[in-house]
Design an enzyme around this catalytic site. Structure first.
Site, mmCIF file in Angstrom:
data_model
loop_
_atom_site.group_PDB
_atom_site.id
_atom_site.type_symbol
_atom_site.label_atom_id
_atom_site.label_comp_id
_atom_site.label_asym_id
_atom_site.label_seq_id
_atom_site.Cartn_x
_atom_site.Cartn_y
_atom_site.Cartn_z
ATOM 1 N N GLY A 46 0.827 -1.203 0.000
ATOM 2 C CA GLY A 46 0.000 0.000 0.000
ATOM 3 C C GLY A 46 0.855 1.244 0.000
ATOM 4 O O GLY A 46 2.018 1.210 0.432
ATOM 5 N N GLN A 51 2.949 9.999 1.093
ATOM 6 C CA GLN A 51 4.270 9.351 1.136
ATOM 7 C C GLN A 51 5.149 9.704 -0.064
ATOM 8 O O GLN A 51 6.356 9.491 -0.030
ATOM 9 C CB GLN A 51 4.119 7.821 1.224
ATOM 10 C CG GLN A 51 3.578 7.348 2.562
ATOM 11 C CD GLN A 51 3.435 5.844 2.584
ATOM 12 O OE1 GLN A 51 2.466 5.295 2.088
ATOM 13 N NE2 GLN A 51 4.414 5.160 3.138
ATOM 14 N N CYS A 88 5.954 -0.233 7.043
ATOM 15 C CA CYS A 88 5.570 0.909 6.224
ATOM 16 C C CYS A 88 6.721 1.241 5.279
ATOM 17 O O CYS A 88 7.883 1.193 5.687
ATOM 18 C CB CYS A 88 5.280 2.102 7.133
ATOM 19 S SG CYS A 88 4.840 3.618 6.261
ATOM 20 N N LEU A 89 6.398 1.579 4.044
ATOM 21 C CA LEU A 89 7.448 1.916 3.078
ATOM 22 C C LEU A 89 8.235 3.159 3.507
ATOM 23 O O LEU A 89 9.339 3.375 3.039
ATOM 24 C CB LEU A 89 6.848 2.130 1.687
ATOM 25 C CG LEU A 89 6.326 0.868 0.987
ATOM 26 C CD1 LEU A 89 5.700 1.221 -0.355
ATOM 27 C CD2 LEU A 89 7.434 -0.157 0.809
ATOM 28 N N HIS A 130 -4.185 1.269 7.655
ATOM 29 C CA HIS A 130 -2.846 1.858 7.627
ATOM 30 C C HIS A 130 -2.783 3.034 6.644
ATOM 31 O O HIS A 130 -2.300 4.113 6.978
ATOM 32 C CB HIS A 130 -1.836 0.764 7.243
ATOM 33 C CG HIS A 130 -0.414 1.230 7.131
ATOM 34 N ND1 HIS A 130 0.586 0.784 7.970
ATOM 35 C CD2 HIS A 130 0.177 2.109 6.280
ATOM 36 C CE1 HIS A 130 1.731 1.381 7.635
ATOM 37 N NE2 HIS A 130 1.510 2.173 6.612
ATOM 38 N N GLU A 131 -3.295 2.803 5.434
ATOM 39 C CA GLU A 131 -3.206 3.847 4.399
ATOM 40 C C GLU A 131 -4.145 5.013 4.695
ATOM 41 O O GLU A 131 -3.787 6.167 4.475
ATOM 42 C CB GLU A 131 -3.491 3.254 3.015
ATOM 43 C CG GLU A 131 -2.545 2.135 2.575
ATOM 44 C CD GLU A 131 -1.067 2.458 2.759
ATOM 45 O OE1 GLU A 131 -0.679 3.639 2.656
ATOM 46 O OE2 GLU A 131 -0.291 1.527 3.015
ATOM 47 N N HIS A 134 -2.581 7.348 7.108
ATOM 48 C CA HIS A 134 -1.579 8.253 6.519
ATOM 49 C C HIS A 134 -2.207 9.598 6.142
ATOM 50 O O HIS A 134 -1.565 10.637 6.224
ATOM 51 C CB HIS A 134 -0.974 7.634 5.254
ATOM 52 C CG HIS A 134 0.250 6.804 5.500
ATOM 53 N ND1 HIS A 134 1.388 7.296 6.095
ATOM 54 C CD2 HIS A 134 0.526 5.508 5.204
ATOM 55 C CE1 HIS A 134 2.302 6.337 6.161
ATOM 56 N NE2 HIS A 134 1.803 5.233 5.639
HETATM 57 ZN ZN ZN Z 1 2.724 3.424 5.548
#
Ligand code: ZN
Length: 157
Positions: A46, A51, A88-89, A130-131, A134
């Site tokens: 995701g 981000q 998380c990326l 999660h997304e 953000h």
């Molecule tokens: Zn994330």
């Protein structure tokens, strides 16, 4: 399409509120295409627009079952709770144990502005939460019960 740079967790942009999308145009579609490409390149499940430094309520998810694009997503229902591994990326190589709902229902718009509802369970529910988080400047570490130790990470491979 282009790969975009993924911001790291120390970047204060990640703490900002993302804005509602009101225009569904080529610019949005380019963003969505770039986000998907960037997520796949980074082997993520995701990615939120913030981000890649774009403060718009735009999310892409693929837990291995196909690409999901979400514009202005809102979690409208949750059920149960599961504590599981999450990363998380924006925090590469770090993982924590994070409680999330077992099931969620999310209302969103597609790339043309059409409203739809998506239901997710387990990993998909986790990714949806999660997304969506953000977009409010919330990161998984804010919710993590604990982070994995270097030894545990090693065992994880
Ligand atoms: Zn994330």
């Amino acid at each position: 399409m282009a790969i975009r740079n993924i911001l790291k967790e120390s970047d204060e942009t990640l703490r900002k509120q993302s804005r509602e999308v009101t225009v569904f145009d080529q610019r949005l579609w380019d963003l969505l295409d770039d986000m998907a490409q960037t997520m796949y390149k980074a082997n993520g499940v995701g990615l939120a627009a913030v981000q890649v430094g774009v403060l718009k309520r735009v999310v892409v998810i693929d837990i291995g079952e196909g690409l999901i694009e979400l514009i202005n997503p809102v979690v409208v229902k949750t059920k149960g709770e599961v504590v599981d591994l999450e990363g998380c990326l924006s925090s590469p190589g770090e993982y924590g144990m994070v409680p999330r709902p077992k099931k969620v229902e999310v209302k969103a718009q597609d790339r043309n502005g059409k409203f739809f509802t998506i239901k997710g369970e387990d990993l998909l529910a986790r990714a949806l939460c999660h997304e969506t988080d953000h977009l409010s400047g919330r990161l998984f570490k804010d919710l993590a019960q604990r982070m994995l130790t270097p030894k545990e990470l090693e065992e994880l491979g």
